[in-house]
Design a protein around this motif. Structure first.
Motif, PDB file in Angstrom:
ATOM      1  N   VAL A 171      -4.130  19.244 -10.540  1.00 46.09           N
ATOM      2  CA  VAL A 171      -4.361  18.288 -11.628  1.00 46.09           C
ATOM      3  C   VAL A 171      -3.487  18.639 -12.835  1.00 46.09           C
ATOM      4  CG1 VAL A 171      -6.078  17.462 -13.282  1.00 46.09           C
ATOM      5  CG2 VAL A 171      -6.699  17.706 -10.884  1.00 46.09           C
ATOM      6  N   THR A 172      -3.372  19.925 -13.125  1.00 44.46           N
ATOM      7  CA  THR A 172      -2.555  20.371 -14.258  1.00 44.46           C
ATOM      8  C   THR A 172      -1.083  20.064 -14.018  1.00 44.46           C
ATOM      9  OG1 THR A 172      -4.132  22.132 -14.733  1.00 44.46           O
ATOM     10  CG2 THR A 172      -1.929  22.369 -15.666  1.00 44.46           C
ATOM     11  N   VAL A 173      -0.607  20.285 -12.806  1.00 46.15           N
ATOM     12  CA  VAL A 173       0.796  20.011 -12.480  1.00 46.15           C
ATOM     13  C   VAL A 173       1.090  18.519 -12.646  1.00 46.15           C
ATOM     14  CG1 VAL A 173       2.522  20.016 -10.630  1.00 46.15           C
ATOM     15  CG2 VAL A 173       1.004  21.987 -10.932  1.00 46.15           C
ATOM     16  N   PHE A 174       0.221  17.678 -12.077  1.00 46.92           N
ATOM     17  CA  PHE A 174       0.433  16.236 -12.196  1.00 46.92           C
ATOM     18  C   PHE A 174       0.293  15.773 -13.648  1.00 46.92           C
ATOM     19  CE2 PHE A 174      -0.211  16.319  -7.595  1.00 46.92           C
ATOM     20  CZ  PHE A 174       0.819  15.495  -7.198  1.00 46.92           C
ATOM     21  N   ALA A 175      -0.593  16.375 -14.404  1.00 43.25           N
ATOM     22  CA  ALA A 175      -0.738  16.017 -15.816  1.00 43.25           C
ATOM     23  C   ALA A 175       0.548  16.315 -16.577  1.00 43.25           C
ATOM     24  CB  ALA A 175      -1.919  16.758 -16.439  1.00 43.25           C
ATOM     25  N   HIS A 176       1.166  17.442 -16.301  1.00 41.58           N
ATOM     26  CA  HIS A 176       2.433  17.777 -16.954  1.00 41.58           C
ATOM     27  C   HIS A 176       3.520  16.771 -16.571  1.00 41.58           C
ATOM     28  CE1 HIS A 176       1.513  21.417 -19.135  1.00 41.58           C
ATOM     29  NE2 HIS A 176       0.897  21.908 -18.073  1.00 41.58           N
ATOM     30  N   CYS A 177       3.539  16.351 -15.320  1.00 49.12           N
ATOM     31  CA  CYS A 177       4.521  15.353 -14.871  1.00 49.12           C
ATOM     32  C   CYS A 177       4.308  14.025 -15.594  1.00 49.12           C
ATOM     33  CB  CYS A 177       4.418  15.151 -13.365  1.00 49.12           C
ATOM     34  SG  CYS A 177       4.908  16.579 -12.394  1.00 49.12           S
ATOM     35  N   ILE A 178       3.071  13.585 -15.664  1.00 55.00           N
ATOM     36  CA  ILE A 178       2.758  12.322 -16.339  1.00 55.00           C
ATOM     37  C   ILE A 178       3.115  12.404 -17.818  1.00 55.00           C
ATOM     38  CG2 ILE A 178       0.865  10.784 -17.038  1.00 55.00           C
ATOM     39  CD1 ILE A 178      -0.465  11.547 -14.311  1.00 55.00           C
ATOM     40  N   ARG A 179       2.784  13.531 -18.456  1.00 57.35           N
ATOM     41  CA  ARG A 179       3.099  13.725 -19.874  1.00 57.35           C
ATOM     42  C   ARG A 179       4.612  13.664 -20.102  1.00 57.35           C
ATOM     43  NH1 ARG A 179       0.555  18.099 -20.434  1.00 57.35           N
ATOM     44  NH2 ARG A 179      -1.366  17.164 -21.152  1.00 57.35           N
ATOM     45  N   PHE A 180       5.376  14.309 -19.213  1.00 56.35           N
ATOM     46  CA  PHE A 180       6.831  14.286 -19.338  1.00 56.35           C
ATOM     47  C   PHE A 180       7.362  12.861 -19.244  1.00 56.35           C
ATOM     48  CE2 PHE A 180      10.981  14.114 -17.272  1.00 56.35           C
ATOM     49  CZ  PHE A 180      11.745  14.821 -18.188  1.00 56.35           C
ATOM     50  N   LEU A 181       6.892  12.104 -18.239  1.00 57.41           N
ATOM     51  CA  LEU A 181       7.351  10.725 -18.075  1.00 57.41           C
ATOM     52  C   LEU A 181       6.967   9.860 -19.272  1.00 57.41           C
ATOM     53  CD1 LEU A 181       6.531  10.225 -14.299  1.00 57.41           C
ATOM     54  CD2 LEU A 181       8.796  10.468 -15.343  1.00 57.41           C
ATOM     55  N   ARG A 182       5.759  10.053 -19.784  1.00 58.66           N
ATOM     56  CA  ARG A 182       5.310   9.305 -20.959  1.00 58.66           C
ATOM     57  C   ARG A 182       6.213   9.605 -22.163  1.00 58.66           C
ATOM     58  NH1 ARG A 182       0.355  11.583 -24.001  1.00 58.66           N
ATOM     59  NH2 ARG A 182       2.035  12.970 -24.546  1.00 58.66           N
ATOM     60  N   TRP A 207      -0.159   1.688 -21.130  1.00 55.47           N
ATOM     61  CA  TRP A 207       0.351   2.496 -20.033  1.00 55.47           C
ATOM     62  C   TRP A 207      -0.394   2.150 -18.752  1.00 55.47           C
ATOM     63  CZ3 TRP A 207       4.594   5.138 -21.319  1.00 55.47           C
ATOM     64  CH2 TRP A 207       4.805   5.414 -22.665  1.00 55.47           C
ATOM     65  N   VAL A 208       0.355   1.888 -17.688  1.00 60.20           N
ATOM     66  CA  VAL A 208      -0.223   1.576 -16.385  1.00 60.20           C
ATOM     67  C   VAL A 208       0.402   2.522 -15.369  1.00 60.20           C
ATOM     68  CG1 VAL A 208      -0.513  -0.173 -14.600  1.00 60.20           C
ATOM     69  CG2 VAL A 208      -0.497  -0.838 -17.020  1.00 60.20           C
ATOM     70  N   LEU A 209      -0.446   3.243 -14.689  1.00 59.75           N
ATOM     71  CA  LEU A 209       0.012   4.187 -13.673  1.00 59.75           C
ATOM     72  C   LEU A 209      -0.430   3.661 -12.314  1.00 59.75           C
ATOM     73  CD1 LEU A 209       1.346   6.931 -13.197  1.00 59.75           C
ATOM     74  CD2 LEU A 209      -0.902   7.972 -13.438  1.00 59.75           C
ATOM     75  N   VAL A 211      -1.291   2.097  -2.241  1.00 61.69           N
ATOM     76  CA  VAL A 211      -2.581   1.660  -1.717  1.00 61.69           C
ATOM     77  C   VAL A 211      -3.015   2.531  -0.540  1.00 61.69           C
ATOM     78  CG1 VAL A 211      -1.656  -0.067  -0.140  1.00 61.69           C
ATOM     79  CG2 VAL A 211      -3.917  -0.377  -1.128  1.00 61.69           C
ATOM     80  N   MET A 212      -2.070   3.107   0.180  1.00 65.09           N
ATOM     81  CA  MET A 212      -2.413   3.902   1.358  1.00 65.09           C
ATOM     82  C   MET A 212      -2.932   5.302   1.020  1.00 65.09           C
ATOM     83  SD  MET A 212       1.423   4.623   2.732  1.00 65.09           S
ATOM     84  CE  MET A 212       2.165   3.169   2.046  1.00 65.09           C
ATOM     85  N   TRP A 213      -2.880   5.688  -0.253  1.00 63.69           N
ATOM     86  CA  TRP A 213      -3.413   7.004  -0.637  1.00 63.69           C
ATOM     87  C   TRP A 213      -4.922   7.024  -0.441  1.00 63.69           C
ATOM     88  CZ3 TRP A 213      -1.028   9.366  -5.672  1.00 63.69           C
ATOM     89  CH2 TRP A 213       0.320   9.632  -5.463  1.00 63.69           C
ATOM     90  N   LYS A 239      -6.122   9.384  -5.183  1.00 65.30           N
ATOM     91  CA  LYS A 239      -6.133   8.494  -6.343  1.00 65.30           C
ATOM     92  C   LYS A 239      -6.938   9.100  -7.474  1.00 65.30           C
ATOM     93  CE  LYS A 239      -5.722   4.379  -3.479  1.00 65.30           C
ATOM     94  NZ  LYS A 239      -6.398   3.177  -2.990  1.00 65.30           N
ATOM     95  N   GLN A 240      -8.053   9.743  -7.159  1.00 65.11           N
ATOM     96  CA  GLN A 240      -8.885  10.377  -8.178  1.00 65.11           C
ATOM     97  C   GLN A 240      -8.151  11.534  -8.838  1.00 65.11           C
ATOM     98  OE1 GLN A 240     -11.687   9.291  -9.394  1.00 65.11           O
ATOM     99  NE2 GLN A 240     -11.913  10.988 -10.816  1.00 65.11           N
ATOM    100  N   LEU A 241      -7.377  12.284  -8.065  1.00 62.12           N
ATOM    101  CA  LEU A 241      -6.608  13.391  -8.622  1.00 62.12           C
ATOM    102  C   LEU A 241      -5.642  12.877  -9.684  1.00 62.12           C
ATOM    103  CD1 LEU A 241      -5.302  16.476  -6.966  1.00 62.12           C
ATOM    104  CD2 LEU A 241      -3.636  15.087  -8.172  1.00 62.12           C
ATOM    105  N   ILE A 242      -4.943  11.797  -9.382  1.00 61.09           N
ATOM    106  CA  ILE A 242      -3.997  11.213 -10.347  1.00 61.09           C
ATOM    107  C   ILE A 242      -4.740  10.675 -11.557  1.00 61.09           C
ATOM    108  CG2 ILE A 242      -2.268   9.411 -10.709  1.00 61.09           C
ATOM    109  CD1 ILE A 242      -1.327  11.789  -9.007  1.00 61.09           C
ATOM    110  N   ARG A 243      -5.895  10.066 -11.337  1.00 56.05           N
ATOM    111  CA  ARG A 243      -6.699   9.558 -12.446  1.00 56.05           C
ATOM    112  C   ARG A 243      -7.125  10.703 -13.380  1.00 56.05           C
ATOM    113  NH1 ARG A 243     -10.293   7.163  -9.465  1.00 56.05           N
ATOM    114  NH2 ARG A 243      -9.159   5.218  -9.391  1.00 56.05           N
ATOM    115  N   GLU A 244      -7.597  11.796 -12.795  1.00 49.20           N
ATOM    116  CA  GLU A 244      -7.992  12.952 -13.594  1.00 49.20           C
ATOM    117  C   GLU A 244      -6.809  13.549 -14.348  1.00 49.20           C
ATOM    118  OE1 GLU A 244     -11.050  14.156 -14.134  1.00 49.20           O
ATOM    119  OE2 GLU A 244     -11.901  12.549 -12.928  1.00 49.20           O
ATOM    120  N   ALA A 245      -5.656  13.590 -13.708  1.00 47.29           N
ATOM    121  CA  ALA A 245      -4.466  14.100 -14.372  1.00 47.29           C
ATOM    122  C   ALA A 245      -4.098  13.225 -15.567  1.00 47.29           C
ATOM    123  CB  ALA A 245      -3.306  14.180 -13.389  1.00 47.29           C
TER     124      ALA A 245
END
Length: 78
Positions: A20-31, A54-56, A60-62, A67-73
């Motif tokens: 979750v922390t890794v994906f959060a850093h990725c999302i923050r960087f892109l933002r 912002w829309v992430l 659909v196949m995940w 999907k919850q992991l990305i939402r939490e991130a």
């Protein structure tokens, strides 16, 4: 239910990091990069994170857990 706290990734230095922390850093960087580009292209340095809807999207196949992991991130970024 998937325990997101238990999902760990191994860093290049051998230490475990929460996924979750890794994906959060990725999302923050892109933002931040998107906001920098918006400011650069508009010439308006006053644009802020709150000025953008912002829309992430995820494939659909995940699985629901993925999907919850990305939402939490994404929540961790705000």
């Amino acid at each position: 239910m998937l325990d997101l706290e238990c999902i760990l990734l191994e860093a290049s230095n051998g230490k475990d990091v929460r996924a979750v922390t890794v994906f959060a850093h990725c999302i923050r960087f892109l933002r931040d990069e998107a906001l920098k580009l918006i400011r650069q292209e508009t010439g308006d340095e006053n644009h802020s994170v709150e000025d953008v809807l912002w829309v992430l999207t995820v494939p659909v196949m995940w699985t629901a857990g993925s999907k919850q992991l990305i939402r939490e991130a994404a929540y961790e970024v705000t």
